[in-house]
Design a protein around this motif. Structure first.
Motif, PDB file in Angstrom:
ATOM      1  N   GLU A 104       0.827  -1.211   0.000  1.00 29.76           N
ATOM      2  CA  GLU A 104       0.000   0.000   0.000  1.00 29.76           C
ATOM      3  C   GLU A 104       0.861   1.261   0.000  1.00 29.76           C
ATOM      4  O   GLU A 104       0.516   2.253  -0.637  1.00 29.76           O
ATOM      5  CB  GLU A 104      -0.943   0.005   1.207  1.00 29.76           C
ATOM      6  CG  GLU A 104      -2.047  -1.014   1.114  1.00 29.76           C
ATOM      7  CD  GLU A 104      -3.010  -0.759  -0.020  1.00 29.76           C
ATOM      8  OE1 GLU A 104      -3.380   0.406  -0.256  1.00 29.76           O
ATOM      9  OE2 GLU A 104      -3.396  -1.733  -0.678  1.00 29.76           O
ATOM     10  N   LYS A 105       1.983   1.214   0.701  1.00 24.91           N
ATOM     11  CA  LYS A 105       2.885   2.367   0.715  1.00 24.91           C
ATOM     12  C   LYS A 105       3.457   2.612  -0.671  1.00 24.91           C
ATOM     13  O   LYS A 105       3.538   3.755  -1.125  1.00 24.91           O
ATOM     14  CB  LYS A 105       4.004   2.156   1.737  1.00 24.91           C
ATOM     15  CG  LYS A 105       4.898   3.369   1.904  1.00 24.91           C
ATOM     16  CD  LYS A 105       5.892   3.181   3.029  1.00 24.91           C
ATOM     17  CE  LYS A 105       6.771   4.412   3.169  1.00 24.91           C
ATOM     18  NZ  LYS A 105       7.706   4.291   4.277  1.00 24.91           N
ATOM     19  N   ARG A 110       3.372   5.839  -5.722  1.00 25.08           N
ATOM     20  CA  ARG A 110       3.104   6.019  -7.157  1.00 25.08           C
ATOM     21  C   ARG A 110       2.005   7.060  -7.376  1.00 25.08           C
ATOM     22  O   ARG A 110       2.064   7.845  -8.314  1.00 25.08           O
ATOM     23  CB  ARG A 110       2.712   4.686  -7.798  1.00 25.08           C
ATOM     24  CG  ARG A 110       3.878   3.741  -7.995  1.00 25.08           C
ATOM     25  CD  ARG A 110       3.507   2.562  -8.883  1.00 25.08           C
ATOM     26  NE  ARG A 110       2.388   1.773  -8.382  1.00 25.08           N
ATOM     27  CZ  ARG A 110       2.476   0.782  -7.515  1.00 25.08           C
ATOM     28  NH1 ARG A 110       3.652   0.441  -7.023  1.00 25.08           N
ATOM     29  NH2 ARG A 110       1.408   0.119  -7.131  1.00 25.08           N
ATOM     30  N   ALA A 111       1.001   7.081  -6.494  1.00 25.76           N
ATOM     31  CA  ALA A 111      -0.091   8.049  -6.622  1.00 25.76           C
ATOM     32  C   ALA A 111       0.399   9.465  -6.331  1.00 25.76           C
ATOM     33  O   ALA A 111      -0.093  10.430  -6.929  1.00 25.76           O
ATOM     34  CB  ALA A 111      -1.236   7.688  -5.686  1.00 25.76           C
ATOM     35  N   LEU A 151       0.737  10.504   6.155  1.00 26.57           N
ATOM     36  CA  LEU A 151       2.020   9.950   5.738  1.00 26.57           C
ATOM     37  C   LEU A 151       2.835   9.430   6.916  1.00 26.57           C
ATOM     38  O   LEU A 151       3.622   8.494   6.764  1.00 26.57           O
ATOM     39  CB  LEU A 151       2.844  11.008   4.995  1.00 26.57           C
ATOM     40  CG  LEU A 151       2.240  11.573   3.716  1.00 26.57           C
ATOM     41  CD1 LEU A 151       3.179  12.595   3.105  1.00 26.57           C
ATOM     42  CD2 LEU A 151       1.916  10.474   2.732  1.00 26.57           C
ATOM     43  N   ASN A 152       2.666  10.063   8.081  1.00 23.99           N
ATOM     44  CA  ASN A 152       3.497   9.684   9.213  1.00 23.99           C
ATOM     45  C   ASN A 152       2.783  10.011  10.518  1.00 23.99           C
ATOM     46  O   ASN A 152       2.081  11.014  10.617  1.00 23.99           O
ATOM     47  CB  ASN A 152       4.827  10.450   9.146  1.00 23.99           C
ATOM     48  CG  ASN A 152       5.884   9.865  10.043  1.00 23.99           C
ATOM     49  OD1 ASN A 152       5.715   8.793  10.606  1.00 23.99           O
ATOM     50  ND2 ASN A 152       6.985  10.581  10.197  1.00 23.99           N
ATOM     51  N   LEU A 173      11.845  12.430   2.856  1.00 26.70           N
ATOM     52  CA  LEU A 173      12.899  11.639   2.215  1.00 26.70           C
ATOM     53  C   LEU A 173      12.485  10.174   2.148  1.00 26.70           C
ATOM     54  O   LEU A 173      12.739   9.489   1.149  1.00 26.70           O
ATOM     55  CB  LEU A 173      14.214  11.798   2.989  1.00 26.70           C
ATOM     56  CG  LEU A 173      14.899  13.155   2.857  1.00 26.70           C
ATOM     57  CD1 LEU A 173      16.102  13.213   3.795  1.00 26.70           C
ATOM     58  CD2 LEU A 173      15.311  13.421   1.425  1.00 26.70           C
ATOM     59  N   ASP A 174      11.862   9.680   3.203  1.00 27.27           N
ATOM     60  CA  ASP A 174      11.412   8.289   3.237  1.00 27.27           C
ATOM     61  C   ASP A 174      10.353   8.039   2.150  1.00 27.27           C
ATOM     62  O   ASP A 174      10.339   6.972   1.532  1.00 27.27           O
ATOM     63  CB  ASP A 174      10.843   7.965   4.616  1.00 27.27           C
ATOM     64  CG  ASP A 174      10.339   6.541   4.722  1.00 27.27           C
ATOM     65  OD1 ASP A 174      11.055   5.626   4.257  1.00 27.27           O
ATOM     66  OD2 ASP A 174       9.258   6.329   5.280  1.00 27.27           O
ATOM     67  N   TRP A 175       9.490   9.004   1.914  1.00 25.35           N
ATOM     68  CA  TRP A 175       8.433   8.858   0.913  1.00 25.35           C
ATOM     69  C   TRP A 175       8.911   9.220  -0.482  1.00 25.35           C
ATOM     70  O   TRP A 175       8.167   9.059  -1.452  1.00 25.35           O
ATOM     71  CB  TRP A 175       7.226   9.713   1.287  1.00 25.35           C
ATOM     72  CG  TRP A 175       6.374   9.049   2.314  1.00 25.35           C
ATOM     73  CD1 TRP A 175       6.516   9.127   3.665  1.00 25.35           C
ATOM     74  CD2 TRP A 175       5.265   8.176   2.074  1.00 25.35           C
ATOM     75  NE1 TRP A 175       5.563   8.360   4.278  1.00 25.35           N
ATOM     76  CE2 TRP A 175       4.783   7.778   3.323  1.00 25.35           C
ATOM     77  CE3 TRP A 175       4.659   7.706   0.927  1.00 25.35           C
ATOM     78  CZ2 TRP A 175       3.703   6.921   3.458  1.00 25.35           C
ATOM     79  CZ3 TRP A 175       3.574   6.860   1.072  1.00 25.35           C
ATOM     80  CH2 TRP A 175       3.114   6.464   2.317  1.00 25.35           C
ATOM     81  N   GLY A 176      10.120   9.737  -0.623  1.00 28.29           N
ATOM     82  CA  GLY A 176      10.634  10.104  -1.945  1.00 28.29           C
ATOM     83  C   GLY A 176       9.997  11.367  -2.484  1.00 28.29           C
ATOM     84  O   GLY A 176       9.918  11.555  -3.700  1.00 28.29           O
TER      85      GLY A 176
END
Length: 180
Positions: A104-105, A110-111, A151-152, A173-176
């Motif tokens: 899911e992450k 991608r979304a 997100l967090n 940074l973790d999520w890009g």
């Protein structure tokens, strides 16, 4: 004798695992019994992996403990509902929950790709005097639909701007995410 009975087509307890079952799928709008618009017949088949995935989603959504799947009543209910479904262990459910989280992450990453985001933070202090922060992203997709995802959610040492900024930077940074 048993090997013969397992292969015998006329033995009533032999179930072809490839055989589909006809199910009446009711329409959203309820109709009278016998009404042709009441529903449609649909052929479904038993899929162990789909059943296990549904169980994992139930554990996540209902916030059930992993040892819930080892309860006698769930196993009895599962046996009654579908005798071919063996309820997996709590360790398998835990592993599948983490696997679903990663999937899911990645789907959410991608979304978010190429979207302009609006970030909102919220900090709280619990009764035990522990500081928490959540980071929520809002965006509008190409079809003009508003989306909101957390997100967090993490523990922070204090509510100072520098600390919150560092946590937000690490999360992005973790999520890009490099463009807001």
């Amino acid at each position: 004798m048993w090997s013969y009975l397992k292969a015998c087509k006329k033995f009533p307890f032999v179930v072809d695992k490839k055989q589909n079952i006809l199910v009446l799928e009711l329409n959203k709008v309820g109709g009278e019994l016998g009404d042709p618009s009441m529903g449609t017949l649909k052929a479904i088949s038993y899929d162990y992996d789909e059943c296990k995935k549904a169980l994992v989603k139930m554990v996540i959504i209902d916030e059930l403990p992993f040892n819930f799947v080892e309860g006698k009543r769930l196993r009895l209910f599962s046996r009654t509902l579908q005798p071919r479904f063996d309820v997996p262990s709590r360790f398998t459910i835990m592993r599948d929950c983490l696997k679903l989280y990663v999937e899911e992450k990645e789907r959410l990453k991608r979304a978010l790709k190429g979207q302009r985001l609006c970030l909102i933070t919220d900090t709280r202090t619990s009764i035990q005097n522990i500081n928490y922060m959540s980071l929520t992203a809002h965006w509008i997709d190409n079809e003009w639909n508003l989306h909101k995802k957390i997100l967090n959610f993490c523990q922070v040492s204090n509510h100072m701007g520098e600390t919150i900024g560092q946590v937000i930077e690490n999360c992005l940074l973790d999520w890009g995410i490099n463009k807001l």
